[in-house]
Enzyme design. Structure first.
Site, PDB file in Angstrom:
ATOM      1  N   ARG A   1       0.816  -1.216   0.000  1.00  0.00           N
ATOM      2  CA  ARG A   1       0.000   0.000   0.000  1.00  0.00           C
ATOM      3  C   ARG A   1       0.854   1.272   0.000  1.00  0.00           C
ATOM      4  NH1 ARG A   1      -5.399  -0.952   2.240  1.00  0.00           N
ATOM      5  NH2 ARG A   1      -5.688  -3.152   2.735  1.00  0.00           N
ATOM      6  N   ILE A   2       1.856   1.305   0.892  1.00  0.00           N
ATOM      7  CA  ILE A   2       2.672   2.512   0.999  1.00  0.00           C
ATOM      8  C   ILE A   2       3.597   2.643  -0.208  1.00  0.00           C
ATOM      9  CG2 ILE A   2       4.440   3.689   2.365  1.00  0.00           C
ATOM     10  CD1 ILE A   2       3.214   2.313   4.848  1.00  0.00           C
TER      11      ILE A   2
ATOM     12  N   ASP B   1       9.931  -6.759  -4.724  1.00  0.00           N
ATOM     13  CA  ASP B   1       9.053  -7.268  -3.679  1.00  0.00           C
ATOM     14  C   ASP B   1       8.918  -8.765  -3.883  1.00  0.00           C
ATOM     15  OD1 ASP B   1       7.179  -7.513  -1.596  1.00  0.00           O
ATOM     16  OD2 ASP B   1       6.263  -5.578  -2.099  1.00  0.00           O
TER      17      ASP B   1
ATOM     18  N   SER C   1      10.384   3.255   7.000  1.00  0.00           N
ATOM     19  CA  SER C   1       9.739   1.999   7.381  1.00  0.00           C
ATOM     20  C   SER C   1      10.205   1.539   8.762  1.00  0.00           C
ATOM     21  CB  SER C   1      10.010   0.925   6.329  1.00  0.00           C
ATOM     22  OG  SER C   1       9.336  -0.276   6.644  1.00  0.00           O
ATOM     23  N   ARG C   2      11.328   0.845   8.827  1.00  0.00           N
ATOM     24  CA  ARG C   2      11.878   0.374  10.091  1.00  0.00           C
ATOM     25  C   ARG C   2      13.391   0.562  10.066  1.00  0.00           C
ATOM     26  NH1 ARG C   2       7.515   0.879  11.465  1.00  0.00           N
ATOM     27  NH2 ARG C   2       6.086  -0.539  12.553  1.00  0.00           N
TER      28      ARG C   2
ATOM     29  N   ASP D   1      13.557   8.477   8.777  1.00  0.00           N
ATOM     30  CA  ASP D   1      12.539   8.729   9.791  1.00  0.00           C
ATOM     31  C   ASP D   1      12.605   7.669  10.890  1.00  0.00           C
ATOM     32  OD1 ASP D   1      10.238  10.169  10.807  1.00  0.00           O
ATOM     33  OD2 ASP D   1       9.038   8.428  10.241  1.00  0.00           O
TER      34      ASP D   1
ATOM     35  N   GLU E   1      16.442   3.129  17.867  1.00  0.00           N
ATOM     36  CA  GLU E   1      15.651   4.295  18.256  1.00  0.00           C
ATOM     37  C   GLU E   1      14.902   4.121  19.581  1.00  0.00           C
ATOM     38  OE1 GLU E   1      11.400   4.149  16.063  1.00  0.00           O
ATOM     39  OE2 GLU E   1      13.099   4.184  14.693  1.00  0.00           O
TER      40      GLU E   1
END
Length: 338
Positions: free
Chosen positions: A153-154, A173, A232-233, A257, A262
Site C-alpha cells: 500500500r505505501i 518485492d 519503514s523500520r 525517519d 531508536e
C-alpha cells in the site's frame, strides 16, 4: 472498564480519549512501556501501547502477573513483541494492520525532496539572513529512476507520486503489484535496483529476512550520488555501514525517519541528556543527512484510523470476536505464525 495507554503523544491524546468516550475510560500516559514502567499496568486488563513499547517476554510476564490479558498496540509493526511468550501467557495481542498509506508515502517524499534540494540547510541560512546559494544545488528528479523496495500500500502510493514526477520506476518485492506495473514499474533483482536507482526508498516490514537489507554490499552497489530514504523500520539499514559510506563522501543525501536503535530515544525529549549512541551522533554530523523522529505516520488521518482500529480491537476482544488485527488470541497464535 478503564484502559491504560502508554506512549500517548500530546496531539494524540484528545483523539484517543474521544474515540473511547462512552465505551471505556482511558488513562493516558506519555511514558513508554518497558521493564521499568510495566508495573504501572497492574490491575488493568487491557493495555494499549505505541510502536516504541518493549513487549519482550519479561515485560509481558510482568503485565500478565498484574492481570493484563490484552495488549492493543497502536501500530502496524510488531517486531517489538514476543508473540510466543504472549501465547504461552494466554494473552491476546492486537495491532493495526493498515492505515493511510499516503501519510508515510508523502512523508518519504518530503524527506527525499528536502535532502535533494538542501531545504533544511537553506532554511537555517535564511533564518540568519544568509541568502547565498552556495552548496544548495539539487537535481531534477524528472527523468531519473526511483527504486522502490516494497510495493504494498505505501510503496504503491510512493510509486504513484514518483510517476507524477515523471520518473522511471524500478521495484522489488516478493509479489509484484499489478497497479505499479500499470504505472510503468519494472520489477528487478535487488542488486540491479541498488545499482541503477537515483532515489531508493524502503517500504518493507522488518522481519528476519529483511534485517540489514541495505548492508555494506548494497551501499557499495549504489551510485555515488544516490538518495536513500527509509520511513519503514530502522533495522532495514546497517547504520554502521551507512556511516562508513557517508564518511567516504558517497551518497547525495539520506533521509531517515527511523533508526535501528531508536527505542528509548525517539518520541521523548533527550535534549538535556548525554546521548551515548556514538553511531547516531556521528550520523547526525553529516550535512546531507536528515533524521526525523519516526513521525511519517503522524497525520490526523492516519492517527485517527489507528485509534479507530484500536477501539475495534478492544471491543472485539471483549466480545470474543476475532479480526485480522489479532496476532495472538487468548493464547492462540494464528496458524501462519506457528
Amino acid at each position: 472498564m478503564e484502559i491504560v495507554a502508554f506512549g500517548v503523544q500530546a496531539d494524540e491524546r484528545p483523539l484517543l480519549e474521544s474515540a473511547f468516550a462512552g465505551h471505556h475510560q482511558v488513562r493516558s500516559l506519555d511514558v513508554l512501556l518497558n521493564r521499568d514502567t510495566a508495573p504501572i499496568a497492574r490491575g488493568y486488563e487491557i493495555v494499549s501501547t505505541n510502536v516504541d513499547a518493549d513487549l519482550s517476554a519479561d515485560v509481558l510476564q510482568t503485565l500478565a502477573a498484574g492481570g493484563t490479558k490484552m495488549v492493543a498496540q497502536r501500530s502496524t509493526g510488531f517486531n517489538n513483541v514476543d508473540l510466543e511468550a504472549a501465547a504461552d501467557l494466554g494473552m491476546s495481542i492486537g495491532r493495526v494492520s493498515h492505515y493511510s498509506p499516503y501519510a508515510v508515502a508523502e512523508f518519504a517524499w518530503a524527506l527525499a525532496l528536502a535532502v535533494d534540494r538542501r531545504i533544511v540547510r537553506a532554511a537555517g541560512r535564511t533564518r540568519n539572513f544568509d541568502f547565498r546559494l552556495d552548496g544548495l544545488m539539487g537535481r531534477d528528479l524528472h527523468g531519473r529512476t526511483a527504486g522502490v523496495l516494497g510495493t504494498g500500500r505505501i510503496g504503491e502510493a510512493f510509486t504513484r507520486i514518483a510517476h507524477g514526477f515523471g520518473m522511471n520506476l524500478l521495484g522489488w518485492d516478493i509479489a509484484e503489484n499489478p497497479r505499479c506495473i500499470e504505472l510503468g514499474m519494472r520489477y528487478v533483482a535487488q542488486e540491479r535496483l541498488f545499482a541503477e536507482a537515483d532515489l531508493i526508498t524502503l517500504h518493507v516490514p522488518l522481519v528476519a529476512g529483511t534485517r540489514h537489507l541495505v548492508d555494506a554490499a548494497a551501499l557499495a552497489a549504489m551510485k555515488d550520488d544516490a538518495i536513500l530514504i527509509n520511513s519503514s523500520r530502522g533495522g532495514l539499514i546497517d547504520t554502521a555501514a551507512l556511516v562508513d559510506t557517508l564518511k567516504s563522501g558517497r551518497l547525495t543525501g539520506v533521509g531517515l525517519d527511523v533508526y535501528e536503535e531508536e527505542a528509548g530515544l525517539f518520541h521523548v525529549d533527550r535534549s538535556l541528556d548525554v546521548v551515548d549512541d556514538d553511531t547516531l551522533a556521528r550520523l547526525m554530523t553529516f550535512g546531507n543527512v536528515l533524521v526525523t523522529s519516526h513521525q511519517a505516520y503522524f497525520t490526523e488521518d492516519a492517527v485517527g484510523q489507528i485509534i479507530d482500529a484500536t477501539v475495534a480491537n478492544v471491543e472485539d476482544y471483549l466480545t470474543g470476536r476475532i479480526n485480522e488485527n489479532m496476532l495472538v488470541t487468548r493464547g492462540q497464535l494464528p496458524v501462519a505464525a506457528r
